[in-house]
Design a protein around this motif. Structure first.
Motif, mmCIF file in Angstrom:
data_model
loop_
_atom_site.group_PDB
_atom_site.id
_atom_site.type_symbol
_atom_site.label_atom_id
_atom_site.label_comp_id
_atom_site.label_asym_id
_atom_site.label_seq_id
_atom_site.Cartn_x
_atom_site.Cartn_y
_atom_site.Cartn_z
ATOM 1 N N VAL A 180 0.855 -1.185 0.000
ATOM 2 C CA VAL A 180 0.000 0.000 0.000
ATOM 3 C C VAL A 180 0.896 1.242 0.000
ATOM 4 O O VAL A 180 1.943 1.270 0.646
ATOM 5 N N ASP A 181 0.469 2.280 -0.711
ATOM 6 C CA ASP A 181 1.189 3.544 -0.751
ATOM 7 C C ASP A 181 1.566 3.978 0.671
ATOM 8 O O ASP A 181 0.768 3.860 1.594
ATOM 9 N N CYS B 30 -7.196 3.662 -0.144
ATOM 10 C CA CYS B 30 -5.790 3.295 -0.228
ATOM 11 C C CYS B 30 -5.448 2.876 -1.650
ATOM 12 O O CYS B 30 -6.233 2.196 -2.309
ATOM 13 N N THR B 31 -4.283 3.276 -2.085
ATOM 14 C CA THR B 31 -3.806 2.870 -3.408
ATOM 15 C C THR B 31 -2.582 1.989 -3.249
ATOM 16 O O THR B 31 -1.858 2.082 -2.250
ATOM 17 N N ASP C 60 -1.798 6.560 7.217
ATOM 18 C CA ASP C 60 -3.155 6.881 7.677
ATOM 19 C C ASP C 60 -3.806 5.685 8.358
ATOM 20 O O ASP C 60 -4.467 5.834 9.395
ATOM 21 N N VAL C 61 -3.628 4.489 7.789
ATOM 22 C CA VAL C 61 -4.176 3.280 8.416
ATOM 23 C C VAL C 61 -3.546 3.091 9.793
ATOM 24 O O VAL C 61 -4.243 2.810 10.780
ATOM 25 N N ASP D 37 -0.826 6.369 2.498
ATOM 26 C CA ASP D 37 -2.070 5.683 2.850
ATOM 27 C C ASP D 37 -1.850 4.723 4.010
ATOM 28 O O ASP D 37 -2.674 4.624 4.924
ATOM 29 N N ARG D 38 -0.715 4.007 3.978
ATOM 30 C CA ARG D 38 -0.388 3.082 5.076
ATOM 31 C C ARG D 38 -0.234 3.859 6.387
ATOM 32 O O ARG D 38 -0.701 3.423 7.436
ATOM 33 N N ARG E 23 -9.654 -5.615 3.447
ATOM 34 C CA ARG E 23 -9.238 -4.920 2.236
ATOM 35 C C ARG E 23 -10.232 -5.190 1.120
ATOM 36 O O ARG E 23 -10.595 -6.326 0.880
ATOM 37 N N GLU F 7 -9.962 0.225 -0.835
ATOM 38 C CA GLU F 7 -10.224 0.637 0.541
ATOM 39 C C GLU F 7 -9.695 -0.378 1.542
ATOM 40 O O GLU F 7 -9.682 -1.577 1.283
#
Length: 139
Positions: free
Chosen positions: A37-38, A132-133, A44-45, A41-42, A70, A76
Motif C-alpha cells: 500500500v502507498d 488506499c492505493t 493513515d491506516v 495511505d499506510r 481490504r 479501501e
C-alpha cells in the motif's frame, strides 16, 4: 460492507487486543501486512489503528479485537476494533484529561467514513474506512 470471502473484500489481519498491548509491535505487523500500500495511505491506516486501539486500552477493560479488511475493487482498507464497552467514542472530548480526546477527530479527518455499531450481547465495533492505493514501483 460485504462479508469476508464475498466479492472483493478480504481479511488482512485479525488480532486480539490485550491489556498492555505493545502498539509499536502492532504497527510493525500492520506495516508488513500492508507493504504493497502507498506509504502515505499506510501511515493513515496506522494512525487510525493506533487511535482506535488506544481507545480500547484507555477506556475499557483493555481487551478487544482488531481486524483489517481490504476491498481491492474499491481501493479501501477498513479498520474494525471491537470492545466490550457500550460507551461510544465522543468526538473531541476526553474522559482522561484536557490534553487528550483528539483521536476520533483525527480518525474523522483521514477516514472516508467511520462509525459505531453494537455487538450482539453487548459491546461495540468502531470502524473506519480509508481509501488506499497500491504502492508504485520502487524508485
Amino acid at each position: 460492507m460485504t462479508a469476508v470471502g464475498e466479492d472483493s473484500t478480504s481479511l488482512v489481519l485479525d488480532l486480539a487486543i490485550e491489556c498492555g498491548a505493545d502498539l509499536s509491535l502492532l504497527r510493525g505487523r500492520i506495516t508488513g501486512a500492508l507493504s504493497d500500500v502507498d506509504e502515505d495511505d499506510r501511515y493513515d491506516v496506522l494512525l487510525v489503528v493506533t487511535e482506535l486501539v488506544s481507545n480500547v486500552l484507555d477506556h475499557t477493560q483493555g481487551s478487544g479485537r482488531l481486524r483489517l479488511l481490504r476491498d481491492e475493487a474499491r481501493g479501501e482498507i477498513t479498520v474494525e476494533v471491537d470492545d466490550s464497552s457500550p460507551e461510544r467514542p465522543v468526538r473531541g472530548r476526553s474522559r482522561l484529561d484536557g490534553s487528550r480526546g483528539r483521536g476520533i477527530v483525527m480518525v474523522d479527518e483521514v477516514a472516508s467514513d467511520w462509525g459505531v455499531r453494537g455487538l450482539p450481547g453487548g459491546g461495540k465495533t468502531v470502524h473506519a474506512r480509508l481509501r488506499c492505493t497500491a504502492a508504485g514501483p520502487p524508485s
